[in-house]
Write an enzyme that holds these catalytic residues in place. Structure first.
Site, PDB file in Angstrom:
ATOM      1  N   SER A 139      45.273  19.673 -15.471  1.00  0.00           N
ATOM      2  CA  SER A 139      44.737  20.874 -15.031  1.00  0.00           C
ATOM      3  C   SER A 139      44.523  21.156 -13.433  1.00  0.00           C
ATOM      4  O   SER A 139      44.851  20.246 -12.744  1.00  0.00           O
ATOM      5  CB  SER A 139      43.143  20.961 -15.476  1.00  0.00           C
ATOM      6  OG  SER A 139      42.531  21.980 -15.176  1.00  0.00           O
ATOM      7  N   TYR A 152      34.592  17.278 -16.088  1.00  0.00           N
ATOM      8  CA  TYR A 152      36.117  17.481 -16.207  1.00  0.00           C
ATOM      9  C   TYR A 152      37.067  17.097 -15.189  1.00  0.00           C
ATOM     10  O   TYR A 152      38.204  16.455 -15.555  1.00  0.00           O
ATOM     11  CB  TYR A 152      36.006  18.965 -16.418  1.00  0.00           C
ATOM     12  CG  TYR A 152      37.444  19.482 -17.237  1.00  0.00           C
ATOM     13  CD1 TYR A 152      37.740  19.431 -18.340  1.00  0.00           C
ATOM     14  CD2 TYR A 152      38.278  20.347 -16.405  1.00  0.00           C
ATOM     15  CE1 TYR A 152      38.897  19.813 -19.064  1.00  0.00           C
ATOM     16  CE2 TYR A 152      39.367  20.905 -16.770  1.00  0.00           C
ATOM     17  CZ  TYR A 152      39.710  20.742 -18.234  1.00  0.00           C
ATOM     18  OH  TYR A 152      41.094  21.192 -18.691  1.00  0.00           O
TER      19      TYR A 152
HETATM   20  N1  LIG Z   1      42.032  26.331 -22.025  1.00  0.00           N
HETATM   21  C1  LIG Z   1      42.064  25.947 -20.665  1.00  0.00           C
HETATM   22  O1  LIG Z   1      41.757  27.185 -19.758  1.00  0.00           O
HETATM   23  C2  LIG Z   1      42.827  25.011 -19.888  1.00  0.00           C
HETATM   24  C3  LIG Z   1      43.120  25.036 -18.493  1.00  0.00           C
HETATM   25  C4  LIG Z   1      43.605  23.846 -18.057  1.00  0.00           C
HETATM   26  C5  LIG Z   1      43.732  22.882 -18.658  1.00  0.00           C
HETATM   27  N2  LIG Z   1      43.686  22.847 -20.084  1.00  0.00           N
HETATM   28  C6  LIG Z   1      44.066  21.575 -20.760  1.00  0.00           C
HETATM   29  O2  LIG Z   1      44.979  21.974 -21.884  1.00  0.00           O
HETATM   30  C7  LIG Z   1      44.748  21.101 -23.219  1.00  0.00           C
HETATM   31  C8  LIG Z   1      44.670  22.107 -24.119  1.00  0.00           C
HETATM   32  O3  LIG Z   1      43.593  22.753 -24.034  1.00  0.00           O
HETATM   33  P1  LIG Z   1      43.203  23.987 -25.199  1.00  0.00           P
HETATM   34  O4  LIG Z   1      42.472  25.283 -24.249  1.00  0.00           O
HETATM   35  O5  LIG Z   1      44.413  24.298 -25.869  1.00  0.00           O
HETATM   36  O6  LIG Z   1      42.154  23.312 -25.988  1.00  0.00           O
HETATM   37  P2  LIG Z   1      41.863  23.554 -27.616  1.00  0.00           P
HETATM   38  O7  LIG Z   1      42.060  24.871 -27.924  1.00  0.00           O
HETATM   39  O8  LIG Z   1      40.117  23.399 -27.596  1.00  0.00           O
HETATM   40  O9  LIG Z   1      42.402  22.502 -28.430  1.00  0.00           O
HETATM   41  C9  LIG Z   1      41.703  21.081 -28.027  1.00  0.00           C
HETATM   42  C10 LIG Z   1      42.739  20.255 -28.950  1.00  0.00           C
HETATM   43  O10 LIG Z   1      42.397  18.939 -28.695  1.00  0.00           O
HETATM   44  C11 LIG Z   1      42.002  18.265 -29.957  1.00  0.00           C
HETATM   45  N3  LIG Z   1      40.947  17.126 -29.833  1.00  0.00           N
HETATM   46  C12 LIG Z   1      39.924  16.985 -28.867  1.00  0.00           C
HETATM   47  N4  LIG Z   1      39.287  15.912 -28.933  1.00  0.00           N
HETATM   48  C13 LIG Z   1      40.344  15.200 -29.617  1.00  0.00           C
HETATM   49  C14 LIG Z   1      40.213  13.666 -29.942  1.00  0.00           C
HETATM   50  N5  LIG Z   1      39.165  12.899 -29.521  1.00  0.00           N
HETATM   51  N6  LIG Z   1      41.107  13.207 -30.681  1.00  0.00           N
HETATM   52  C15 LIG Z   1      42.186  13.923 -31.127  1.00  0.00           C
HETATM   53  N7  LIG Z   1      42.303  15.456 -30.801  1.00  0.00           N
HETATM   54  C16 LIG Z   1      41.396  16.045 -29.929  1.00  0.00           C
HETATM   55  C17 LIG Z   1      41.457  19.317 -30.763  1.00  0.00           C
HETATM   56  O11 LIG Z   1      41.088  19.266 -32.214  1.00  0.00           O
HETATM   57  P3  LIG Z   1      39.864  18.442 -32.870  1.00  0.00           P
HETATM   58  O12 LIG Z   1      38.739  19.139 -32.382  1.00  0.00           O
HETATM   59  O13 LIG Z   1      40.003  18.807 -34.243  1.00  0.00           O
HETATM   60  O14 LIG Z   1      40.027  17.132 -32.511  1.00  0.00           O
HETATM   61  C18 LIG Z   1      42.161  20.358 -30.439  1.00  0.00           C
HETATM   62  O15 LIG Z   1      43.378  20.149 -31.320  1.00  0.00           O
HETATM   63  C19 LIG Z   1      43.356  20.335 -22.596  1.00  0.00           C
HETATM   64  O16 LIG Z   1      43.756  18.904 -22.395  1.00  0.00           O
HETATM   65  C20 LIG Z   1      42.883  20.928 -21.685  1.00  0.00           C
HETATM   66  O17 LIG Z   1      42.014  20.306 -20.715  1.00  0.00           O
HETATM   67  C21 LIG Z   1      43.091  23.937 -20.592  1.00  0.00           C
END
Ligand SMILES: NC(=O)c1ccc[n+]([C@@H]2O[C@H](COP(=O)([O-])OP(=O)(O)OC[C@H]3O[C@@H](n4cnc5c(N)ncnc54)[C@H](OP(=O)(O)O)[C@@H]3O)[C@@H](O)[C@H]2O)c1
Length: 269
Positions: A139, A152
Protein backbone atom coordinates in the site's frame (compact mmCIF):
# COMPACT_ATOMS: atom_id res chain seq x y z
CA UNK A 1 3.03 -14.09 -20.35
CA UNK A 2 0.23 -15.56 -18.19
CA UNK A 3 -0.97 -18.17 -20.69
CA UNK A 4 -0.78 -21.68 -19.21
CA UNK A 5 0.59 -20.42 -15.87
CA UNK A 6 -0.61 -21.62 -12.48
CA UNK A 7 -1.35 -18.59 -10.33
CA UNK A 8 -2.22 -18.66 -6.63
CA UNK A 9 -4.01 -15.58 -5.29
CA UNK A 10 -4.51 -15.09 -1.56
CA UNK A 11 -7.50 -12.87 -0.86
CA UNK A 12 -8.77 -14.02 -4.25
CA UNK A 13 -12.43 -14.10 -3.20
CA UNK A 14 -12.85 -10.31 -3.11
CA UNK A 15 -11.71 -6.88 -4.25
CA UNK A 16 -8.34 -6.59 -5.98
CA UNK A 17 -7.46 -10.30 -5.70
CA UNK A 18 -10.67 -11.32 -7.45
CA UNK A 19 -10.44 -8.55 -10.06
CA UNK A 20 -6.86 -9.61 -10.94
CA UNK A 21 -7.96 -13.28 -11.08
CA UNK A 22 -10.71 -12.42 -13.59
CA UNK A 23 -8.23 -10.63 -15.85
CA UNK A 24 -5.67 -13.46 -15.61
CA UNK A 25 -8.08 -16.26 -16.55
CA UNK A 26 -9.06 -14.28 -19.63
CA UNK A 27 -5.33 -14.31 -20.49
CA UNK A 28 -5.21 -18.11 -20.20
CA UNK A 29 -4.00 -18.69 -16.62
CA UNK A 30 -5.29 -21.31 -14.17
CA UNK A 31 -6.06 -19.60 -10.85
CA UNK A 32 -6.23 -20.96 -7.32
CA UNK A 33 -8.01 -18.62 -4.91
CA UNK A 34 -7.34 -18.69 -1.17
CA UNK A 35 -9.53 -16.98 1.46
CA UNK A 36 -11.33 -18.00 4.66
CA UNK A 37 -15.02 -17.66 3.85
CA UNK A 38 -16.22 -20.55 1.65
CA UNK A 39 -19.40 -18.82 0.46
CA UNK A 40 -17.42 -15.85 -0.83
CA UNK A 41 -15.02 -18.26 -2.53
CA UNK A 42 -17.93 -20.07 -4.23
CA UNK A 43 -19.32 -16.71 -5.42
CA UNK A 44 -15.87 -15.73 -6.76
CA UNK A 45 -15.59 -19.04 -8.60
CA UNK A 46 -18.98 -18.38 -10.24
CA UNK A 47 -17.85 -14.87 -11.28
CA UNK A 48 -14.74 -16.32 -12.89
CA UNK A 49 -16.81 -18.91 -14.75
CA UNK A 50 -18.96 -16.05 -16.09
CA UNK A 51 -15.90 -14.59 -17.87
CA UNK A 52 -15.12 -18.04 -19.32
CA UNK A 53 -12.41 -19.12 -16.87
CA UNK A 54 -12.00 -21.81 -14.24
CA UNK A 55 -11.02 -21.19 -10.62
CA UNK A 56 -9.92 -23.65 -7.96
CA UNK A 57 -10.87 -22.51 -4.48
CA UNK A 58 -9.29 -23.21 -1.09
CA UNK A 59 -10.62 -22.12 2.28
CA UNK A 60 -7.58 -21.36 4.42
CA UNK A 61 -6.32 -18.71 6.83
CA UNK A 62 -3.05 -17.09 5.73
CA UNK A 63 -2.26 -16.06 9.30
CA UNK A 64 -2.13 -19.75 10.31
CA UNK A 65 1.15 -21.27 9.12
CA UNK A 66 -0.05 -24.89 9.52
CA UNK A 67 -3.25 -24.20 7.58
CA UNK A 68 -1.53 -22.44 4.70
CA UNK A 69 1.34 -24.96 4.50
CA UNK A 70 -1.28 -27.71 4.29
CA UNK A 71 -3.12 -25.90 1.49
CA UNK A 72 -0.27 -25.80 -1.04
CA UNK A 73 0.09 -29.60 -1.57
CA UNK A 74 -3.66 -29.64 -2.36
CA UNK A 75 -3.17 -26.88 -4.95
CA UNK A 76 -0.19 -28.68 -6.49
CA UNK A 77 -2.18 -31.91 -6.72
CA UNK A 78 -5.12 -30.17 -8.41
CA UNK A 79 -3.57 -27.62 -10.78
CA UNK A 80 0.18 -28.23 -10.56
CA UNK A 81 3.05 -26.28 -9.00
CA UNK A 82 2.41 -22.53 -8.89
CA UNK A 83 4.37 -20.22 -11.19
CA UNK A 84 3.13 -17.03 -9.57
CA UNK A 85 1.97 -16.21 -6.03
CA UNK A 86 -0.07 -13.03 -5.60
CA UNK A 87 -0.48 -11.99 -1.96
CA UNK A 88 -3.57 -9.82 -1.83
CA UNK A 89 -5.20 -11.03 1.43
CA UNK A 90 -5.34 -8.16 3.86
CA UNK A 91 -7.43 -6.32 6.43
CA UNK A 92 -7.78 -2.66 7.44
CA UNK A 93 -8.50 -1.30 10.91
CA UNK A 94 -8.70 2.50 11.04
CA UNK A 95 -8.95 4.64 14.17
CA UNK A 96 -7.23 6.85 16.72
CA UNK A 97 -4.19 5.11 18.20
CA UNK A 98 -5.54 5.23 21.76
CA UNK A 99 -8.80 3.57 20.63
CA UNK A 100 -7.08 0.66 18.83
CA UNK A 101 -6.36 -2.29 21.15
CA UNK A 102 -3.06 -4.17 21.13
CA UNK A 103 -5.12 -7.19 19.92
CA UNK A 104 -6.14 -5.18 16.85
CA UNK A 105 -2.49 -4.44 16.09
CA UNK A 106 -1.69 -8.17 16.42
CA UNK A 107 -4.61 -9.15 14.16
CA UNK A 108 -3.51 -6.71 11.44
CA UNK A 109 0.16 -7.75 11.64
CA UNK A 110 -0.77 -11.46 11.68
CA UNK A 111 -2.79 -11.05 8.47
CA UNK A 112 -1.00 -8.36 6.46
CA UNK A 113 2.57 -9.28 7.38
CA UNK A 114 2.71 -12.88 8.67
CA UNK A 115 -0.05 -13.88 6.25
CA UNK A 116 2.20 -12.92 3.33
CA UNK A 117 5.28 -14.41 5.00
CA UNK A 118 3.48 -17.72 5.66
CA UNK A 119 2.20 -17.93 2.09
CA UNK A 120 5.66 -17.25 0.65
CA UNK A 121 7.20 -19.91 2.93
CA UNK A 122 4.64 -22.44 1.68
CA UNK A 123 4.92 -21.52 -2.01
CA UNK A 124 8.62 -20.71 -2.43
CA UNK A 125 9.98 -24.20 -3.21
CA UNK A 126 7.53 -24.43 -6.15
CA UNK A 127 8.14 -20.85 -7.31
CA UNK A 128 11.90 -21.46 -7.31
CA UNK A 129 11.48 -24.69 -9.29
CA UNK A 130 9.40 -22.82 -11.89
CA UNK A 131 11.62 -19.69 -11.79
CA UNK A 132 8.39 -17.84 -11.12
CA UNK A 133 7.18 -14.65 -9.47
CA UNK A 134 5.95 -13.33 -6.14
CA UNK A 135 3.63 -10.31 -6.16
CA UNK A 136 3.03 -8.63 -2.80
CA UNK A 137 0.17 -6.17 -2.54
CA UNK A 138 1.30 -3.59 0.01
CA UNK A 139 0.00 0.00 0.00
CA UNK A 140 1.01 3.65 -0.17
CA UNK A 141 0.60 3.17 3.60
CA UNK A 142 3.78 1.06 3.44
CA UNK A 143 5.72 4.04 2.09
CA UNK A 144 4.44 6.87 4.33
CA UNK A 145 2.66 7.27 7.64
CA UNK A 146 -1.09 7.94 7.57
CA UNK A 147 -3.32 9.37 10.33
CA UNK A 148 -5.55 6.60 11.76
CA UNK A 149 -3.55 3.82 10.11
CA UNK A 150 -1.05 3.11 12.92
CA UNK A 151 -1.82 -0.62 12.82
CA UNK A 152 -2.25 -0.85 9.03
CA UNK A 153 0.90 1.19 8.16
CA UNK A 154 2.95 -0.85 10.68
CA UNK A 155 1.95 -4.04 8.87
CA UNK A 156 2.54 -2.60 5.38
CA UNK A 157 5.92 -1.01 6.28
CA UNK A 158 6.98 -4.46 7.57
CA UNK A 159 5.74 -6.02 4.35
CA UNK A 160 7.74 -3.52 2.27
CA UNK A 161 10.88 -4.41 4.27
CA UNK A 162 10.28 -8.12 3.77
CA UNK A 163 9.69 -7.68 0.05
CA UNK A 164 12.73 -5.41 -0.54
CA UNK A 165 15.03 -7.87 1.30
CA UNK A 166 13.58 -11.08 -0.14
CA UNK A 167 14.04 -9.69 -3.64
CA UNK A 168 17.83 -9.81 -3.21
CA UNK A 169 17.75 -13.41 -1.94
CA UNK A 170 15.58 -14.92 -4.64
CA UNK A 171 16.77 -12.94 -7.66
CA UNK A 172 19.87 -15.15 -8.12
CA UNK A 173 17.50 -18.16 -8.07
CA UNK A 174 15.56 -16.76 -11.02
CA UNK A 175 12.54 -15.59 -9.01
CA UNK A 176 11.11 -12.10 -9.74
CA UNK A 177 9.49 -10.13 -6.95
CA UNK A 178 6.99 -7.29 -7.36
CA UNK A 179 5.84 -4.82 -4.71
CA UNK A 180 2.48 -3.20 -5.49
CA UNK A 181 1.61 0.00 -3.59
CA UNK A 182 -1.92 1.21 -4.39
CA UNK A 183 -3.69 4.12 -2.77
CA UNK A 184 -7.37 3.90 -1.87
CA UNK A 185 -9.60 2.18 -4.44
CA UNK A 186 -13.19 0.92 -4.57
CA UNK A 187 -13.52 -2.52 -2.95
CA UNK A 188 -15.42 -4.21 -0.11
CA UNK A 189 -12.52 -3.15 2.18
CA UNK A 190 -13.28 0.55 1.70
CA UNK A 191 -17.03 0.33 1.01
CA UNK A 192 -18.11 1.47 4.49
CA UNK A 193 -14.90 3.22 5.49
CA UNK A 194 -16.42 6.70 5.13
CA UNK A 195 -19.08 5.87 7.75
CA UNK A 196 -16.51 5.25 10.48
CA UNK A 197 -13.12 6.74 9.57
CA UNK A 198 -11.60 9.65 11.47
CA UNK A 199 -12.00 12.98 9.61
CA UNK A 200 -8.23 13.47 9.76
CA UNK A 201 -7.70 10.15 7.95
CA UNK A 202 -10.20 11.15 5.30
CA UNK A 203 -8.55 14.56 4.78
CA UNK A 204 -5.06 13.10 4.45
CA UNK A 205 -5.87 9.94 2.50
CA UNK A 206 -8.28 11.38 -0.01
CA UNK A 207 -5.70 13.93 -1.17
CA UNK A 208 -5.51 11.22 -3.83
CA UNK A 209 -9.12 10.60 -4.98
CA UNK A 210 -10.30 7.01 -4.61
CA UNK A 211 -9.42 4.99 -7.71
CA UNK A 212 -11.57 2.65 -9.72
CA UNK A 213 -10.50 -0.99 -9.18
CA UNK A 214 -10.12 -1.62 -12.95
CA UNK A 215 -7.35 1.02 -13.12
CA UNK A 216 -5.56 -0.81 -10.27
CA UNK A 217 -5.78 -4.14 -12.12
CA UNK A 218 -4.60 -2.65 -15.41
CA UNK A 219 -1.54 -0.89 -13.92
CA UNK A 220 -0.63 -3.86 -11.71
CA UNK A 221 -0.65 -6.32 -14.61
CA UNK A 222 1.21 -3.86 -16.85
CA UNK A 223 3.86 -3.45 -14.12
CA UNK A 224 4.31 -7.22 -13.80
CA UNK A 225 4.60 -7.58 -17.57
CA UNK A 226 7.27 -4.86 -17.67
CA UNK A 227 9.17 -6.61 -14.84
CA UNK A 228 8.96 -3.54 -12.55
CA UNK A 229 9.89 -4.11 -8.90
CA UNK A 230 7.84 -1.28 -7.35
CA UNK A 231 4.46 -0.90 -9.01
CA UNK A 232 2.40 2.14 -8.02
CA UNK A 233 -0.91 2.13 -9.88
CA UNK A 234 -2.31 5.54 -10.92
CA UNK A 235 -0.45 8.75 -11.82
CA UNK A 236 -1.42 10.79 -8.73
CA UNK A 237 -0.49 7.88 -6.50
CA UNK A 238 2.89 7.58 -8.26
CA UNK A 239 3.55 11.29 -7.66
CA UNK A 240 2.64 10.89 -3.97
CA UNK A 241 4.96 7.90 -3.50
CA UNK A 242 7.74 9.73 -5.37
CA UNK A 243 7.27 12.67 -2.98
CA UNK A 244 7.18 10.41 0.11
CA UNK A 245 10.41 8.66 -0.90
CA UNK A 246 12.41 11.64 -2.18
CA UNK A 247 10.94 14.65 -0.33
CA UNK A 248 9.59 13.20 2.95
CA UNK A 249 9.73 16.55 4.79
CA UNK A 250 7.47 18.19 2.18
CA UNK A 251 5.10 15.22 2.28
CA UNK A 252 4.85 15.56 6.07
CA UNK A 253 4.26 19.32 5.76
CA UNK A 254 1.36 18.83 3.31
CA UNK A 255 -0.18 16.10 5.51
CA UNK A 256 0.26 18.20 8.67
CA UNK A 257 -1.53 21.09 6.93
CA UNK A 258 -4.51 18.91 5.89
CA UNK A 259 -4.80 17.35 9.35
CA UNK A 260 -4.44 20.71 11.14
CA UNK A 261 -7.31 22.13 9.04
CA UNK A 262 -9.63 19.36 10.29
CA UNK A 263 -8.48 20.01 13.85
CA UNK A 264 -9.05 23.78 13.60
CA UNK A 265 -12.48 23.35 11.94
CA UNK A 266 -13.54 20.94 14.68
CA UNK A 267 -12.53 23.40 17.40
CA UNK A 268 -14.21 26.39 15.70
CA UNK A 269 -17.58 24.60 15.39
N1 LIG B 1 -8.92 -1.22 -0.95
C1 LIG B 1 -7.98 -0.30 -0.88
O1 LIG B 1 -8.25 0.92 -0.94
C2 LIG B 1 -6.53 -0.71 -0.75
C3 LIG B 1 -5.55 0.29 -0.89
C4 LIG B 1 -4.20 -0.09 -0.81
C5 LIG B 1 -3.87 -1.41 -0.59
N2 LIG B 1 -4.86 -2.35 -0.44
C6 LIG B 1 -4.46 -3.74 -0.19
O2 LIG B 1 -4.94 -4.52 -1.28
C7 LIG B 1 -5.21 -5.85 -0.82
C8 LIG B 1 -6.62 -6.24 -1.25
O3 LIG B 1 -7.54 -5.34 -0.67
P1 LIG B 1 -9.07 -5.34 -1.11
O4 LIG B 1 -9.52 -3.93 -1.04
O5 LIG B 1 -9.22 -6.13 -2.33
O6 LIG B 1 -9.71 -6.10 0.17
P2 LIG B 1 -11.06 -6.98 0.31
O7 LIG B 1 -11.99 -6.74 -0.81
O8 LIG B 1 -11.52 -6.75 1.70
O9 LIG B 1 -10.50 -8.48 0.18
C9 LIG B 1 -9.64 -9.02 1.14
C10 LIG B 1 -9.47 -10.48 0.83
O10 LIG B 1 -8.55 -11.04 1.78
C11 LIG B 1 -9.14 -12.22 2.35
N3 LIG B 1 -8.57 -12.39 3.70
C12 LIG B 1 -8.59 -11.51 4.73
N4 LIG B 1 -8.01 -12.06 5.80
C13 LIG B 1 -7.60 -13.31 5.43
C14 LIG B 1 -6.94 -14.37 6.10
N5 LIG B 1 -6.56 -14.28 7.40
N6 LIG B 1 -6.69 -15.52 5.43
C15 LIG B 1 -7.05 -15.64 4.12
N7 LIG B 1 -7.68 -14.67 3.42
C16 LIG B 1 -7.95 -13.53 4.09
C17 LIG B 1 -10.64 -11.94 2.32
O11 LIG B 1 -11.44 -13.12 2.38
P3 LIG B 1 -11.96 -13.74 3.80
O12 LIG B 1 -12.36 -12.59 4.67
O13 LIG B 1 -13.07 -14.66 3.42
O14 LIG B 1 -10.79 -14.49 4.35
C18 LIG B 1 -10.75 -11.32 0.94
O15 LIG B 1 -10.74 -12.31 -0.05
C19 LIG B 1 -5.01 -5.83 0.69
O16 LIG B 1 -3.76 -6.36 1.02
C20 LIG B 1 -5.08 -4.36 1.04
O17 LIG B 1 -4.37 -4.05 2.21
C21 LIG B 1 -6.17 -2.02 -0.52
Amino acid sequence: MFEGKNIVITGGSSGLGLAIAKELVVRGAAVALIARNREKLEAAKAEIEKVGGKAYIYSSDVSNIEAITGTFPKIVAEIGAPDILINSAGILREGYFDKLSVETFREVIETNYFGVLNSIKAALPFIIKNRGRIVNIASVGGMMGVFGYTSYCSSKFALVGLTESLRYEVKPLGVKVHLVCPSEFDSPMTEHLNDTRTPENKAQTLTIPRYDIDAMVRDTIKGIEKGKFIIVPGLLCRLTVFGARHFPAITRMVSDFKIRRVFVNRHLL
